[in-house]
Design a protein around this motif. Structure first.
Motif, PDB file in Angstrom:
ATOM      1  N   GLY A 138       0.920  -1.166  -0.005  1.00  0.00           N
ATOM      2  CA  GLY A 138       0.050  -0.082  -0.091  1.00  0.00           C
ATOM      3  C   GLY A 138       0.714   1.372   0.015  1.00  0.00           C
ATOM      4  N   ASP A 139       2.128   0.986   0.378  1.00  0.00           N
ATOM      5  CA  ASP A 139       3.165   2.301   0.543  1.00  0.00           C
ATOM      6  C   ASP A 139       3.377   2.666  -1.223  1.00  0.00           C
ATOM      7  N   THR A 140       3.724   3.726  -1.522  1.00  0.00           N
ATOM      8  CA  THR A 140       4.357   4.303  -2.581  1.00  0.00           C
ATOM      9  C   THR A 140       5.875   4.649  -1.844  1.00  0.00           C
ATOM     10  N   VAL A 141       6.923   4.291  -3.135  1.00  0.00           N
ATOM     11  CA  VAL A 141       8.192   4.450  -2.971  1.00  0.00           C
ATOM     12  C   VAL A 141       8.976   4.677  -3.881  1.00  0.00           C
ATOM     13  N   GLN A 142       9.897   5.679  -3.851  1.00  0.00           N
ATOM     14  CA  GLN A 142      10.555   6.253  -5.177  1.00  0.00           C
ATOM     15  C   GLN A 142      12.126   6.478  -4.598  1.00  0.00           C
ATOM     16  N   MET A 143      13.091   6.394  -5.600  1.00  0.00           N
ATOM     17  CA  MET A 143      14.536   6.897  -5.098  1.00  0.00           C
ATOM     18  C   MET A 143      14.610   8.110  -5.968  1.00  0.00           C
ATOM     19  N   VAL A 144      14.942   9.246  -5.609  1.00  0.00           N
ATOM     20  CA  VAL A 144      15.336  10.410  -6.497  1.00  0.00           C
ATOM     21  C   VAL A 144      16.586  11.031  -5.734  1.00  0.00           C
ATOM     22  N   GLN A 145      17.589  11.142  -6.664  1.00  0.00           N
ATOM     23  CA  GLN A 145      19.029  11.355  -6.405  1.00  0.00           C
ATOM     24  C   GLN A 145      19.524  10.874  -5.257  1.00  0.00           C
ATOM     25  N   GLY A 146      19.226   9.549  -5.072  1.00  0.00           N
ATOM     26  CA  GLY A 146      19.896   8.681  -3.971  1.00  0.00           C
ATOM     27  C   GLY A 146      19.101   8.806  -2.709  1.00  0.00           C
ATOM     28  N   LYS A 147      18.014   9.615  -2.639  1.00  0.00           N
ATOM     29  CA  LYS A 147      17.116   9.769  -1.289  1.00  0.00           C
ATOM     30  C   LYS A 147      15.840   9.258  -1.690  1.00  0.00           C
ATOM     31  N   ILE A 148      15.222   8.485  -0.616  1.00  0.00           N
ATOM     32  CA  ILE A 148      13.969   7.774  -0.404  1.00  0.00           C
ATOM     33  C   ILE A 148      12.640   8.631  -0.294  1.00  0.00           C
ATOM     34  N   LEU A 149      11.693   8.624  -1.372  1.00  0.00           N
ATOM     35  CA  LEU A 149      10.478   9.213  -1.057  1.00  0.00           C
ATOM     36  C   LEU A 149       9.795   8.263  -0.604  1.00  0.00           C
ATOM     37  N   LEU A 150       9.063   8.082   0.558  1.00  0.00           N
ATOM     38  CA  LEU A 150       8.050   7.152   1.042  1.00  0.00           C
ATOM     39  C   LEU A 150       6.920   7.882   1.273  1.00  0.00           C
ATOM     40  N   ASN A 151       5.649   7.587   0.521  1.00  0.00           N
ATOM     41  CA  ASN A 151       4.587   8.137   0.489  1.00  0.00           C
ATOM     42  C   ASN A 151       4.461   9.599   0.213  1.00  0.00           C
ATOM     43  N   GLY A 152       5.523   9.907  -0.731  1.00  0.00           N
ATOM     44  CA  GLY A 152       5.573  11.285  -1.028  1.00  0.00           C
ATOM     45  C   GLY A 152       6.483  12.072  -0.140  1.00  0.00           C
ATOM     46  N   GLN A 153       7.003  11.612   0.823  1.00  0.00           N
ATOM     47  CA  GLN A 153       7.857  12.438   1.707  1.00  0.00           C
ATOM     48  C   GLN A 153       9.248  11.629   1.743  1.00  0.00           C
ATOM     49  N   ALA A 154      10.189  12.773   1.679  1.00  0.00           N
ATOM     50  CA  ALA A 154      11.734  12.371   1.592  1.00  0.00           C
ATOM     51  C   ALA A 154      12.054  11.857   2.958  1.00  0.00           C
ATOM     52  N   LEU A 155      12.954  10.714   3.238  1.00  0.00           N
ATOM     53  CA  LEU A 155      13.271  10.389   4.200  1.00  0.00           C
ATOM     54  C   LEU A 155      14.474  11.304   4.688  1.00  0.00           C
ATOM     55  N   PRO A 156      14.634  11.890   6.077  1.00  0.00           N
ATOM     56  CA  PRO A 156      15.858  12.660   6.191  1.00  0.00           C
ATOM     57  C   PRO A 156      17.036  11.778   6.350  1.00  0.00           C
ATOM     58  N   GLN A 157      18.197  12.178   5.657  1.00  0.00           N
ATOM     59  CA  GLN A 157      19.340  11.876   5.685  1.00  0.00           C
ATOM     60  C   GLN A 157      20.442  12.805   6.423  1.00  0.00           C
ATOM     61  N   SER A 158      21.007  12.275   7.502  1.00  0.00           N
ATOM     62  CA  SER A 158      22.036  13.204   8.089  1.00  0.00           C
ATOM     63  C   SER A 158      23.406  12.814   8.020  1.00  0.00           C
ATOM     64  N   PRO A 159      24.460  13.455   7.242  1.00  0.00           N
ATOM     65  CA  PRO A 159      25.753  13.021   7.061  1.00  0.00           C
ATOM     66  C   PRO A 159      26.281  12.599   8.532  1.00  0.00           C
ATOM     67  N   ILE A 160      27.264  11.741   8.744  1.00  0.00           N
ATOM     68  CA  ILE A 160      28.003  11.529   9.641  1.00  0.00           C
ATOM     69  C   ILE A 160      29.649  11.169   9.297  1.00  0.00           C
ATOM     70  N   ALA A 161      30.401  10.787   9.925  1.00  0.00           N
ATOM     71  CA  ALA A 161      31.940  10.470   9.511  1.00  0.00           C
ATOM     72  C   ALA A 161      31.805   9.492   8.658  1.00  0.00           C
ATOM     73  N   PRO A 162      32.748   9.685   7.253  1.00  0.00           N
ATOM     74  CA  PRO A 162      32.791   8.622   6.427  1.00  0.00           C
ATOM     75  C   PRO A 162      33.519   7.330   7.164  1.00  0.00           C
ATOM     76  N   LEU A 163      33.157   6.209   6.505  1.00  0.00           N
ATOM     77  CA  LEU A 163      33.634   4.866   6.926  1.00  0.00           C
ATOM     78  C   LEU A 163      34.940   4.392   6.017  1.00  0.00           C
ATOM     79  N   HIS A 164      35.826   4.239   7.183  1.00  0.00           N
ATOM     80  CA  HIS A 164      37.328   3.624   6.513  1.00  0.00           C
ATOM     81  C   HIS A 164      37.147   2.181   6.003  1.00  0.00           C
ATOM     82  N   ARG A 165      37.221   2.024   4.712  1.00  0.00           N
ATOM     83  CA  ARG A 165      37.070   0.639   4.041  1.00  0.00           C
ATOM     84  C   ARG A 165      38.673   0.119   3.502  1.00  0.00           C
ATOM     85  N   ASN A 166      38.849  -0.997   3.253  1.00  0.00           N
ATOM     86  CA  ASN A 166      39.952  -1.579   2.616  1.00  0.00           C
ATOM     87  C   ASN A 166      39.765  -2.265   1.545  1.00  0.00           C
TER      88      ASN A 166
END
Length: 180
Positions: A58-86
């Motif tokens: 019943g939900d609608t979902v879409q990705m727009v420029q890497g952000k999720i729109l769930l039922n027409g509302q963008a999910l907030p994304q807050s940046p945090i420290a980058p993750l170190h990978r090897n």
């Protein structure tokens, strides 16, 4: 006990991580937004998969420029420290930036929050083709699932015909991770 073999759920469940999941009867206890569930692949039923529930029937979902729109509302994304990978120490690791000679690199990391308050970390390698999708309505009794490592995940954004999961029947859910 589940052992992860890929990076789709990094950083919550990194490759080679072992974690206990609780068996679940989805009819008695249906998954909710933000749950990390184990389920049978919709096409290859003998293949267990682990992903995060983003949208319910019943939900609608879409990705727009890497952000999720769930039922027409963008999910907030807050940046945090980058993750170190090897990438030399673990060939499953992918980097959005060029790795140093020693194989190390940084991956952008964010905390994403669903409308029910569930928050979790996601990884982003930068622009990828799956950062934009059509608006999709999740059929009743199905789930739309995503990997937390958005650019390293063949999840519900891809239909079965393209090697993805498409919508996951809720009856395929077998277990849940209670603390992710």
């Amino acid at each position: 006990m589940w052992k992860m073999t890929g990076e789709a759920m990094a950083p919550a469940l990194d490759s080679n991580a072992c974690k206990a999941a609780r068996l679940l009867d989805p009819k008695a206890e249906p998954p909710v937004h933000g749950d990390v569930v184990v389920f049978k692949h919709p096409v290859k039923l003998d293949t267990p998969m682990v992903f995060r529930v983003i949208a319910l029937g019943g939900d609608t979902v879409q990705m727009v420029q890497g952000k999720i729109l769930l039922n027409g509302q963008a999910l907030p994304q807050s940046p945090i420290a980058p993750l170190h990978r090897n990438v030399l120490a673990n060939p499953h690791h992918r980097c959005g930036r060029t790795a140093d000679r020693d194989g190390s690199c940084l991956v952008d990391r964010y905390v994403e929050t669903l409308p029910n308050g569930r928050a979790y970390e996601i990884l982003d390698l930068g622009w990828e083709s799956l950062d934009n999708t059509a608006s999709l309505e999740v059929p009743m009794n199905h789930l739309f699932v995503l990997g937390d490592h958005r650019d390293n995940s063949a999840d519900s954004r891809l239909p079965h015909s393209s090697g993805g999961l498409g919508f996951v029947p809720i009856g395929n859910v077998t277990a849940i991770f209670d603390d992710l």
